[in-house]
Design a protein around this motif. Structure first.
Motif, PDB file in Angstrom:
ATOM      1  N   PHE A 326       0.806  -1.216   0.000  1.00 44.25           N
ATOM      2  CA  PHE A 326       0.000   0.000   0.000  1.00 44.25           C
ATOM      3  C   PHE A 326       0.844   1.273   0.000  1.00 44.25           C
ATOM      4  N   PRO A 327       1.992   1.327   0.730  1.00 43.38           N
ATOM      5  CA  PRO A 327       2.801   2.561   0.707  1.00 43.38           C
ATOM      6  C   PRO A 327       3.389   2.892  -0.658  1.00 43.38           C
ATOM      7  N   ASN A 328       3.384   1.945  -1.600  1.00 38.62           N
ATOM      8  CA  ASN A 328       3.956   2.214  -2.919  1.00 38.62           C
ATOM      9  C   ASN A 328       2.978   2.912  -3.861  1.00 38.62           C
ATOM     10  N   ASN A 329       1.736   3.141  -3.428  1.00 39.23           N
ATOM     11  CA  ASN A 329       0.771   3.839  -4.266  1.00 39.23           C
ATOM     12  C   ASN A 329       1.120   5.321  -4.370  1.00 39.23           C
ATOM     13  N   PRO A 330       0.687   6.005  -5.442  1.00 37.73           N
ATOM     14  CA  PRO A 330       0.919   7.456  -5.540  1.00 37.73           C
ATOM     15  C   PRO A 330       0.220   8.192  -4.402  1.00 37.73           C
ATOM     16  N   MET A 331       0.922   9.205  -3.850  1.00 39.24           N
ATOM     17  CA  MET A 331       0.385   9.989  -2.748  1.00 39.24           C
ATOM     18  C   MET A 331       0.540  11.472  -3.046  1.00 39.24           C
ATOM     19  N   PHE A 332      -0.407  12.263  -2.538  1.00 43.44           N
ATOM     20  CA  PHE A 332      -0.418  13.696  -2.795  1.00 43.44           C
ATOM     21  C   PHE A 332      -0.726  14.429  -1.498  1.00 43.44           C
ATOM     22  N   LEU A 361      -9.931   5.726  -3.107  1.00 42.78           N
ATOM     23  CA  LEU A 361      -9.244   6.882  -2.539  1.00 42.78           C
ATOM     24  C   LEU A 361      -9.199   6.753  -1.019  1.00 42.78           C
ATOM     25  N   HIS A 362      -8.054   7.165  -0.425  1.00 41.89           N
ATOM     26  CA  HIS A 362      -7.894   7.172   1.028  1.00 41.89           C
ATOM     27  C   HIS A 362      -7.265   8.497   1.428  1.00 41.89           C
ATOM     28  N   LEU A 363      -7.735   9.076   2.527  1.00 42.74           N
ATOM     29  CA  LEU A 363      -7.232  10.359   3.003  1.00 42.74           C
ATOM     30  C   LEU A 363      -6.818  10.225   4.466  1.00 42.74           C
ATOM     31  N   PRO A 399     -11.000  20.027   8.367  1.00 41.22           N
ATOM     32  CA  PRO A 399     -10.574  21.197   9.147  1.00 41.22           C
ATOM     33  C   PRO A 399      -9.303  21.783   8.546  1.00 41.22           C
ATOM     34  N   PRO A 400      -8.852  22.933   8.993  1.00 43.93           N
ATOM     35  CA  PRO A 400      -7.570  23.455   8.503  1.00 43.93           C
ATOM     36  C   PRO A 400      -6.444  22.489   8.859  1.00 43.93           C
ATOM     37  N   GLY A 401      -5.523  22.284   7.919  1.00 45.23           N
ATOM     38  CA  GLY A 401      -4.422  21.378   8.172  1.00 45.23           C
ATOM     39  C   GLY A 401      -3.873  20.780   6.904  1.00 45.23           C
ATOM     40  N   THR A 402      -2.980  19.807   7.066  1.00 40.94           N
ATOM     41  CA  THR A 402      -2.301  19.147   5.959  1.00 40.94           C
ATOM     42  C   THR A 402      -2.688  17.679   5.948  1.00 40.94           C
ATOM     43  N   PHE A 403      -2.958  17.150   4.755  1.00 37.95           N
ATOM     44  CA  PHE A 403      -3.478  15.790   4.624  1.00 37.95           C
ATOM     45  C   PHE A 403      -2.737  15.062   3.504  1.00 37.95           C
ATOM     46  N   THR A 404      -2.820  13.736   3.543  1.00 41.61           N
ATOM     47  CA  THR A 404      -2.212  12.886   2.521  1.00 41.61           C
ATOM     48  C   THR A 404      -3.311  12.125   1.788  1.00 41.61           C
ATOM     49  N   LEU A 405      -3.358  12.298   0.481  1.00 41.28           N
ATOM     50  CA  LEU A 405      -4.323  11.602  -0.373  1.00 41.28           C
ATOM     51  C   LEU A 405      -3.617  10.455  -1.076  1.00 41.28           C
ATOM     52  N   SER A 434       2.487  16.806  -5.275  1.00 42.00           N
ATOM     53  CA  SER A 434       2.876  15.392  -5.257  1.00 42.00           C
ATOM     54  C   SER A 434       3.905  15.153  -4.167  1.00 42.00           C
ATOM     55  N   ILE A 435       3.776  14.043  -3.464  1.00 41.14           N
ATOM     56  CA  ILE A 435       4.736  13.669  -2.415  1.00 41.14           C
ATOM     57  C   ILE A 435       5.713  12.677  -3.021  1.00 41.14           C
TER      58      ILE A 435
END
Length: 691
Positions: A326-332, A361-363, A399-405, A434-435
């Motif tokens: 799962f960690p090898n999927n594209p992340m943003f 999709l996962h957030l 909410p305000p903040g930083t997230f990983t898609l 992009s991460i």
């Protein structure tokens, strides 16, 4: 094909294609295969007899010899003039534009055995009438032979069967068959409320701009209230058999919402169409939206972003949530400036081998790459958490903040090459980047140290926040933009920083630990070459964007002019409609007054009649009473007479008995005087035994 009555003058005229309102008032067109309409005989026959529809039939392809033998040429259209049933045999009355054509089988003019007295009286045709019909290409043909000789029935139903009509016009540019998802196809939402079981008809009509255009159209229906992407889950569909497509929706009482998708069987540069709804209830017909809660208000504060990426840029990508890959999927990385509603849409393309990956999709609340271990997934407000082939979407309140898609594929251990497109719609400003991924496969790490813990972002206590109409905030109070990353080995050309420049990858303090390796940067020469190529690509993109903006401005001007013209026509139409309604209301009031007067007269006559009837009933009862009394009096008189006669009879009998006894006594007395000794002797003798 067209037909006319005998001796009728026919005038044919043409109008520009742009002005044709296809299928709005001329008729509801429906094409049905003959093999499928045996159960439709009653519908067709009643439609012909009552005049609620017009019908034509088209013959099947056959050789010239077969056509001459049967009298039905190959691929010719015949008009249906009538329908009847004689001794259980179903018949259609057909007319050909070619007077030489005519059925030669059963029930034809040559079939003398069929034309009995019953057939002549039922069909209203005799020898002279048949000869006259034959001159104009008119003949009767059994329904069973129609099914075997013809391929299609074209129906044009009368719109007067329905109380409400609603039409929308559109153009589908670069129309093509949809095999992966329905995002590119026009979609419309229809909503209505019915108090009883009803039927909604949807007619899709293609506009002709080229006589050689053979594109066929169809529709798919979904029970949904917003735009659909997956090709699965439809509840009904119409076949793509002609330039018209009819979809019938039976509905029980209640509120209903459906989305229907337009389909074509082949690519077309531009496809004009008209969608018309026919119903007995009021309906609302409008284009389907990706996110109604954000797009319904058309707020200027909404943010839209879209970019493309590919799984091929990741080492051994693919793997569902919870798997080792799962960690090898594209992340943003997503960064929200304030509490806002965000809708994320994912559309995947097919692999070269035809594989359509199942995606989801996962957030997460992170902003860095995640690996399923110490990060909790954010729950979505709408959308599916299942892995669906080709598409996925979710809606969040963040909410305000930083997230990983994370864009995850269900296939695990497969070298995916497919591209995908991400679209984001937010109620406020939203930044995305992009991460970068490490150079090693994360699934091969034995026990990497966990990333440093970060304080959780604040979470709103409100369950539902709508910022569509929120007032704009001062730009100075906004937090600084997020730190952008780019992959220097395989750059993602779909995500750039706000200034349009690609920057060298940097590392957050939280990323500097053994579990996350820095990005390897090539030598300066390779970087210069890459920057030069990037600059050319950027210039080309800017030129394309400039042309696109000019086209959009022109298109907007055309739309504005068209909108004004449509608005003017709509106003004129409304005025005419208002005048017509006022006239209809006046007529209705007049009719009501006439009906009220007529009802009053009828009520008065009814009361008079009831009064007269009551008087007659009372007189009848009086007569019956007098008759009953007379009968009783007569019966009493007869009874008295009978008793009197009985008394007289008894008295006569008594008198007769007395006279008889008197005679007997006198006779005995005389006998005694004549024979006194005998009497004495008799008196002296003792009675014998038994006397």
């Amino acid at each position: 094909p067209w037909t006319c009555r005998r001796g009728e003058e026919v005038v044919i005229s043409a109008v520009p294609v742009e002005n044709v309102d296809s299928g709005s008032d001329d008729g509801i067109v429906e094409a049905i295969q003959v093999e499928e309409v045996d159960q439709e005989w009653n519908k067709i026959s009643m439609g012909v007899k009552k005049g609620t529809g017009m019908f034509t039939v088209r013959s099947k392809a056959c050789s010239e010899e077969e056509g001459l033998q049967s009298g039905i040429p190959s691929e010719m259209t015949f008009a249906v003039l009538g329908a009847a049933e004689v001794n259980g045999l179903k018949l259609l009355k057909l007319k050909s534009a070619d007077v030489e054509a005519g059925w030669k089988g059963r029930a034809s003019m040559e079939d003398a055995n069929f034309w009995t007295a019953d057939a002549v009286s039922s069909l209203g045709s005799d020898g002279e009438k048949l000869e006259e019909d034959k001159k104009f290409g008119v003949f009767w043909m059994p329904w069973a032979d129609v099914r075997s000789r013809f391929q299609s029935v074209f129906c044009s139903w009368s719109p007067a069967r329905f109380r409400y009509h609603r039409s929308l016009h559109g153009v589908w540019k670069k129309a093509s068959p949809c095999s992966t998802h329905y995002d590119d196809a026009p979609q419309y939402l229809i909503r209505f409320r019915c108090s009883a079981h009803t039927m909604i008809w949807l007619l899709l009509s293609k506009h002709y701009s080229d006589a050689k255009d053979a594109t066929r159209v169809g529709m798919k229906l979904f029970r949904w209230g917003r735009k659909v992407y997956s090709t699965e889950g439809s509840i009904a569909s119409s076949d793509m058999k002609s330039s018209h497509s009819l979809l019938k929706i039976p509905c029980p009482p209640g509120d209903h919402a459906f989305v229907f998708v337009l389909l074509v069987d082949r690519p077309a540069a531009s496809l004009g169409y008209t969608i018309t709804s026919y119903s007995t209830e009021l309906v609302a017909l409008s284009p389907a939206l990706d996110c109604p809660s954000l797009q319904a208000g058309a707020s200027s504060m909404c943010t839209f972003k879209s970019f493309r990426h590919a799984w091929s840029k990741m080492p051994f990508p693919g793997g569902p949530l919870g798997s080792s890959r799962f960690p090898n999927n594209p992340m943003f990385r997503l960064e929200c400036m304030a509490e806002e509603r965000v809708m994320v849409k994912l559309l995947a393309r097919k692999e070269a081998a035809g594989l359509l990956p199942a995606v989801c999709l996962h957030l997460f609340v992170s902003g860095r790459r995640v690996d399923n271990k110490d990060v909790k997934e954010i729950e979505c407000r709408a959308g599916s958490s299942d892995y669906i082939p080709g598409s996925a979407w979710k809606e969040y309140l963040l909410p305000p903040g930083t997230f990983t898609l994370v864009v995850a594929a269900e296939e695990e251990g497969v070298r995916l090459q497919a591209e995908f497109e991400i679209s984001l719609l937010a109620s406020d400003l939203l930044e995305v980047a992009s991460i970068v991924y490490p150079t090693m496969d994360l699934s091969e790490r034995k026990d990497p140290p966990p990333p440093p813990s970060l304080p959780p972002p604040p979470v709103s206590s409100q369950d539902e926040v709508d910022l569509v109409d929120a007032p704009p905030r001062d730009e100075k109070t906004r937090p600084p933009p997020p730190l952008y990353f780019s992959d220097r080995q395989e750059e993602d050309k779909g995500v750039n920083n706000p200034d349009g420049k690609n920057v060298t990858a940097k590392m957050d303090e939280g990323d500097k630990h053994p579990g996350y390796l820095p990005v390897l940067v090539e030598d300066e020469k390779a970087n210069e070459e890459e920057r030069r190529v990037d600059k050319k690509d950027e210039e080309r993109k800017q030129e394309e964007e400039r042309k696109q903006r000019e086209e959009q401005v022109k298109e907007e001007e055309r739309r504005e002019a068209k909108r004004k013209e449509e608005q003017r026509r709509e106003e004129e139409k409304k005025k005419e409609e208002e005048t017509r309604k006022q006239e209809e209301e006046r007529k209705r009031q007049q009719v009501k007054q006439d009906e009220a007067k007529k009802n009053a007269e009828m009520e008065e006559a009814r009361k008079e009649k009831a009064k007269k009837k009551e008087e007659e009933e009372m007189a009848r009862k009086e007569r019956e009473k007098e008759e009953e009394e007379r009968r009783e009096h007569e019966e009493r008189r007869k009874e008295e007479e009978r008793k009197k006669q009985e008394e007289q009879r008894r008295e006569a009998e008594e008198e007769e008995r007395r006279q008889k006894e008197e005679v007997e006594r006198n006779q005995k007395r005389g006998d005694n005087e004549q024979n006194p000794a005998g009497d004495e002797k008799q008196q002296g003798e003792a009675p014998k035994d038994g006397e």
